[in-house]
Write a protein that holds these residues in place. Structure first.
Motif, PDB file in Angstrom:
ATOM      1  N   LEU A  78       0.817  -1.151  -0.031  1.00  0.00           N
ATOM      2  CA  LEU A  78      -0.090  -0.133  -0.107  1.00  0.00           C
ATOM      3  C   LEU A  78       0.858   1.251   0.077  1.00  0.00           C
ATOM      4  O   LEU A  78       0.425   2.371  -0.016  1.00  0.00           O
ATOM      5  CB  LEU A  78      -0.955   0.147   1.184  1.00  0.00           C
ATOM      6  N   ARG A  79       2.139   1.092  -0.113  1.00  0.00           N
ATOM      7  CA  ARG A  79       3.106   2.119  -0.133  1.00  0.00           C
ATOM      8  C   ARG A  79       2.773   3.177   1.283  1.00  0.00           C
ATOM      9  O   ARG A  79       3.118   4.328   0.873  1.00  0.00           O
ATOM     10  CB  ARG A  79       2.905   3.254  -1.508  1.00  0.00           C
ATOM     11  N   LEU A  80       2.947   2.603   2.349  1.00  0.00           N
ATOM     12  CA  LEU A  80       2.576   3.256   3.538  1.00  0.00           C
ATOM     13  C   LEU A  80       3.860   3.891   3.942  1.00  0.00           C
ATOM     14  O   LEU A  80       5.012   3.478   3.758  1.00  0.00           O
ATOM     15  CB  LEU A  80       2.041   2.413   4.710  1.00  0.00           C
ATOM     16  N   SER A  81       3.542   5.299   4.529  1.00  0.00           N
ATOM     17  CA  SER A  81       4.753   5.933   5.119  1.00  0.00           C
ATOM     18  C   SER A  81       5.165   5.365   6.494  1.00  0.00           C
ATOM     19  O   SER A  81       4.487   4.503   6.942  1.00  0.00           O
ATOM     20  CB  SER A  81       4.431   7.311   5.158  1.00  0.00           C
ATOM     21  N   ILE A  82       6.103   5.924   7.112  1.00  0.00           N
ATOM     22  CA  ILE A  82       6.628   5.502   8.499  1.00  0.00           C
ATOM     23  C   ILE A  82       5.505   5.653   9.523  1.00  0.00           C
ATOM     24  O   ILE A  82       5.211   4.890  10.162  1.00  0.00           O
ATOM     25  CB  ILE A  82       7.848   6.097   9.063  1.00  0.00           C
ATOM     26  N   ASP A  83       4.875   6.702   9.265  1.00  0.00           N
ATOM     27  CA  ASP A  83       3.746   7.077  10.329  1.00  0.00           C
ATOM     28  C   ASP A  83       2.540   6.303  10.183  1.00  0.00           C
ATOM     29  O   ASP A  83       1.884   5.857  10.916  1.00  0.00           O
ATOM     30  CB  ASP A  83       3.440   8.697  10.377  1.00  0.00           C
ATOM     31  N   GLU A  84       2.213   5.960   8.833  1.00  0.00           N
ATOM     32  CA  GLU A  84       1.115   5.150   8.428  1.00  0.00           C
ATOM     33  C   GLU A  84       1.361   3.620   8.836  1.00  0.00           C
ATOM     34  O   GLU A  84       0.458   2.988   9.290  1.00  0.00           O
ATOM     35  CB  GLU A  84       0.853   5.325   6.777  1.00  0.00           C
ATOM     36  N   ARG A  85       2.690   3.270   8.619  1.00  0.00           N
ATOM     37  CA  ARG A  85       2.974   2.075   9.173  1.00  0.00           C
ATOM     38  C   ARG A  85       2.487   1.820  10.569  1.00  0.00           C
ATOM     39  O   ARG A  85       2.206   0.732  11.058  1.00  0.00           O
ATOM     40  CB  ARG A  85       4.276   1.673   8.780  1.00  0.00           C
ATOM     41  N   VAL A 222      -2.029  10.159   7.685  1.00  0.00           N
ATOM     42  CA  VAL A 222      -1.506   9.923   9.200  1.00  0.00           C
ATOM     43  C   VAL A 222       0.010  10.389   9.059  1.00  0.00           C
ATOM     44  O   VAL A 222       0.767  10.109   8.070  1.00  0.00           O
ATOM     45  CB  VAL A 222      -1.141   8.536   9.361  1.00  0.00           C
ATOM     46  N   LYS A 223       0.221  11.562   9.844  1.00  0.00           N
ATOM     47  CA  LYS A 223       1.666  12.213   9.798  1.00  0.00           C
ATOM     48  C   LYS A 223       2.070  12.600  11.210  1.00  0.00           C
ATOM     49  O   LYS A 223       1.048  13.000  11.942  1.00  0.00           O
ATOM     50  CB  LYS A 223       1.845  13.394   8.833  1.00  0.00           C
ATOM     51  N   SER A 224       3.319  12.618  11.590  1.00  0.00           N
ATOM     52  CA  SER A 224       3.505  12.910  12.848  1.00  0.00           C
ATOM     53  C   SER A 224       4.001  14.068  13.124  1.00  0.00           C
ATOM     54  O   SER A 224       3.961  14.907  14.128  1.00  0.00           O
ATOM     55  CB  SER A 224       4.711  11.909  13.465  1.00  0.00           C
ATOM     56  N   ALA A 225       4.427  14.812  11.927  1.00  0.00           N
ATOM     57  CA  ALA A 225       4.937  16.123  12.098  1.00  0.00           C
ATOM     58  C   ALA A 225       5.019  16.988  10.941  1.00  0.00           C
ATOM     59  O   ALA A 225       6.084  16.974  10.267  1.00  0.00           O
ATOM     60  CB  ALA A 225       6.492  16.087  12.809  1.00  0.00           C
ATOM     61  N   PRO A 226       4.006  17.288  10.291  1.00  0.00           N
ATOM     62  CA  PRO A 226       3.891  17.808   8.900  1.00  0.00           C
ATOM     63  C   PRO A 226       4.446  19.221   8.976  1.00  0.00           C
ATOM     64  O   PRO A 226       4.344  20.004   9.998  1.00  0.00           O
ATOM     65  CB  PRO A 226       2.559  17.809   8.495  1.00  0.00           C
ATOM     66  N   GLU A 227       5.204  19.888   8.007  1.00  0.00           N
ATOM     67  CA  GLU A 227       5.755  21.209   7.762  1.00  0.00           C
ATOM     68  C   GLU A 227       5.128  21.756   6.634  1.00  0.00           C
ATOM     69  O   GLU A 227       5.518  21.335   5.695  1.00  0.00           O
ATOM     70  CB  GLU A 227       7.301  21.191   8.054  1.00  0.00           C
ATOM     71  N   VAL A 228       4.461  22.805   6.896  1.00  0.00           N
ATOM     72  CA  VAL A 228       3.760  23.316   5.753  1.00  0.00           C
ATOM     73  C   VAL A 228       3.684  24.981   5.759  1.00  0.00           C
ATOM     74  O   VAL A 228       3.994  25.411   6.778  1.00  0.00           O
ATOM     75  CB  VAL A 228       2.201  22.944   5.718  1.00  0.00           C
ATOM     76  N   LEU A 229       3.645  25.597   4.709  1.00  0.00           N
ATOM     77  CA  LEU A 229       3.514  26.929   4.327  1.00  0.00           C
ATOM     78  C   LEU A 229       1.924  27.242   4.420  1.00  0.00           C
ATOM     79  O   LEU A 229       1.180  26.737   3.706  1.00  0.00           O
ATOM     80  CB  LEU A 229       4.060  27.517   3.263  1.00  0.00           C
ATOM     81  N   ILE A 230       1.505  28.286   5.281  1.00  0.00           N
ATOM     82  CA  ILE A 230       0.194  28.383   5.676  1.00  0.00           C
ATOM     83  C   ILE A 230      -0.176  30.090   5.324  1.00  0.00           C
ATOM     84  O   ILE A 230       0.685  30.795   5.758  1.00  0.00           O
ATOM     85  CB  ILE A 230      -0.398  28.181   7.088  1.00  0.00           C
ATOM     86  N   GLU A 231      -1.113  30.012   4.787  1.00  0.00           N
ATOM     87  CA  GLU A 231      -1.559  31.594   4.197  1.00  0.00           C
ATOM     88  C   GLU A 231      -2.847  31.907   5.043  1.00  0.00           C
ATOM     89  O   GLU A 231      -3.916  31.308   4.934  1.00  0.00           O
ATOM     90  CB  GLU A 231      -1.788  31.761   2.774  1.00  0.00           C
ATOM     91  N   PHE A 232      -2.827  33.030   5.921  1.00  0.00           N
ATOM     92  CA  PHE A 232      -3.952  33.522   6.632  1.00  0.00           C
ATOM     93  C   PHE A 232      -4.514  34.661   6.049  1.00  0.00           C
ATOM     94  O   PHE A 232      -3.646  35.409   5.272  1.00  0.00           O
ATOM     95  CB  PHE A 232      -3.710  33.719   8.241  1.00  0.00           C
ATOM     96  N   ARG A 233      -5.730  34.777   6.332  1.00  0.00           N
ATOM     97  CA  ARG A 233      -6.552  36.250   5.872  1.00  0.00           C
ATOM     98  C   ARG A 233      -6.794  36.801   7.023  1.00  0.00           C
ATOM     99  O   ARG A 233      -8.093  36.575   7.466  1.00  0.00           O
ATOM    100  CB  ARG A 233      -7.303  36.308   4.667  1.00  0.00           C
ATOM    101  N   HIS A 234      -6.007  37.548   7.890  1.00  0.00           N
ATOM    102  CA  HIS A 234      -6.721  37.927   9.218  1.00  0.00           C
ATOM    103  C   HIS A 234      -7.505  39.194   9.279  1.00  0.00           C
ATOM    104  O   HIS A 234      -7.260  39.814   8.387  1.00  0.00           O
ATOM    105  CB  HIS A 234      -5.277  38.279  10.061  1.00  0.00           C
ATOM    106  N   SER A 235      -8.618  39.334   9.868  1.00  0.00           N
ATOM    107  CA  SER A 235      -9.599  40.091   9.953  1.00  0.00           C
ATOM    108  C   SER A 235      -8.953  41.420   9.919  1.00  0.00           C
ATOM    109  O   SER A 235      -9.489  42.622   9.591  1.00  0.00           O
ATOM    110  CB  SER A 235     -10.744  39.867  10.883  1.00  0.00           C
ATOM    111  N   LYS A 236      -7.971  41.562  11.029  1.00  0.00           N
ATOM    112  CA  LYS A 236      -7.314  43.039  11.153  1.00  0.00           C
ATOM    113  C   LYS A 236      -5.826  43.105  10.578  1.00  0.00           C
ATOM    114  O   LYS A 236      -5.595  44.267  10.022  1.00  0.00           O
ATOM    115  CB  LYS A 236      -7.167  43.134  12.699  1.00  0.00           C
ATOM    116  N   ALA A 237      -5.387  42.089  10.155  1.00  0.00           N
ATOM    117  CA  ALA A 237      -3.874  42.360   9.490  1.00  0.00           C
ATOM    118  C   ALA A 237      -3.832  42.057   8.299  1.00  0.00           C
ATOM    119  O   ALA A 237      -2.827  42.289   7.524  1.00  0.00           O
ATOM    120  CB  ALA A 237      -2.816  41.460  10.399  1.00  0.00           C
ATOM    121  N   GLY A 238      -4.695  41.230   7.530  1.00  0.00           N
ATOM    122  CA  GLY A 238      -4.599  40.986   6.299  1.00  0.00           C
ATOM    123  C   GLY A 238      -3.922  39.574   6.064  1.00  0.00           C
ATOM    124  O   GLY A 238      -3.816  38.888   7.074  1.00  0.00           O
ATOM    125  N   LYS A 239      -3.123  39.804   4.718  1.00  0.00           N
ATOM    126  CA  LYS A 239      -2.575  38.391   4.411  1.00  0.00           C
ATOM    127  C   LYS A 239      -1.398  38.243   5.173  1.00  0.00           C
ATOM    128  O   LYS A 239      -0.551  39.136   5.404  1.00  0.00           O
ATOM    129  CB  LYS A 239      -1.975  38.492   2.971  1.00  0.00           C
TER     130      LYS A 239
END
Length: 279
Positions: A78-85, A222-239
């Motif tokens: 099933l080509r599982l990752s370490i976390d999925e295993r 299933v992941k133990s520690a994903p690292e991602v880029l997140i974009e927020f649209r804050h109501s007061k601060a914007g992007k």
């Protein structure tokens, strides 16, 4: 998680992972059109070197005996990752943490961990436990997300808040991608602590409260520690752009730090500084 719930979780996980793979992904001929996506059960059985009947019983959640060597073959097929295993092994072999250690007191912030949060002045940081209950946060997190102090402690769960608070559902530009990362870690806990019945009660509550939760949970990531880029649209601060890094805190409390670092070459840190200076 009781015995039957564990088998049902195993059934859903195997089915979901099988449906994610195409025949060409595993070196099999594509063949004609298929009624359902993914590999067939007999194809997984062929790749794993087990009988189709036995694999079908396993995926159906029947109470059958399995060995680590056979599970390893299925994980490879099933080509599982370490976390999925790890998740597969925990569900199939009841390899989670015994119930007794889960009776320990609610984990608390240590002075050193609290100092770390304070030093991360312009990095919103939230500390959660194995249930994703929020046990600590810094001022930056309160400004970007919400003032967790105003949330009753019994409701101060990050998963619950992400799916029930409108301000958090509006915050992330790609909300499904954002929440999927949290659920991937949550599922890793779910598989690790198979004897903790709290998870089943919480899942039932969330499935009833949020159709979006039910949909994303069924994706079985299933992941133990994903690292991602997140974009927020804050109501007061914007992007605002943040790199999310999830770190496990060593110790018996099983705490996790979710650190949102302002993206370089962006105005995020300056915006956050101005936001925190507002009265």
């Amino acid at each position: 998680m009781n015995h039957q719930a564990r088998l049902q979780a195993l059934s859903l996980f195997l089915k979901t992972q099988r449906e994610k793979l195409a025949p060409e992904d595993v070196g099999l001929p594509a063949g004609g059109r298929r009624r359902t996506p993914g590999l067939r059960r007999e194809e997984v059985a062929q790749l794993a070197g087990v009988s189709t009947t036995w694999y079908t019983w396993l995926e159906q959640g029947r109470d059958i005996r399995v060995s680590s060597s056979v599970l390893d073959c299925i994980a490879t097929a099933l080509r599982l990752s370490i976390d999925e295993r790890k998740y597969l092994y925990a569900l199939a072999m009841e390899g989670g943490v015994p119930a007794e250690p889960l009776k320990e007191a609610r984990p608390e912030m240590t002075p050193s961990l609290q100092r770390i949060l304070q030093e991360l002045q312009y990095c919103p940081t939230i500390v959660t436990d194995r249930h994703y209950d929020i046990v600590g946060w810094n001022a930056a997190a309160a400004h970007v997300f919400l003032d967790f102090e105003q949330v009753p402690q019994a409701q101060r769960n990050m998963i619950r808040l992400l799916f029930t608070r409108k301000e958090l559902k509006r915050l992330a530009v790609n909300w499904e991608h954002f929440t999927s990362g949290f659920l991937a870690i949550f599922r890793a806990y779910y598989g690790q602590y198979v004897e903790d019945d709290w998870y089943e009660r919480f899942l039932d509550e969330m499935k009833e409260a949020s159709p979006e939760f039910d949909k994303l949970w069924k994706q079985s990531e299933v992941k133990s520690a994903p690292e991602v880029l997140i974009e927020f649209r804050h109501s007061k601060a914007g992007k605002m752009l943040f790199h999310l890094t999830s770190l496990a805190v060593q110790g018996s409390g099983d705490l996790r730090c979710s650190i949102y670092t302002p993206a370089p070459d962006s105005s995020t840190e300056a915006k956050l500084e101005r936001l925190m200076q507002r009265p």
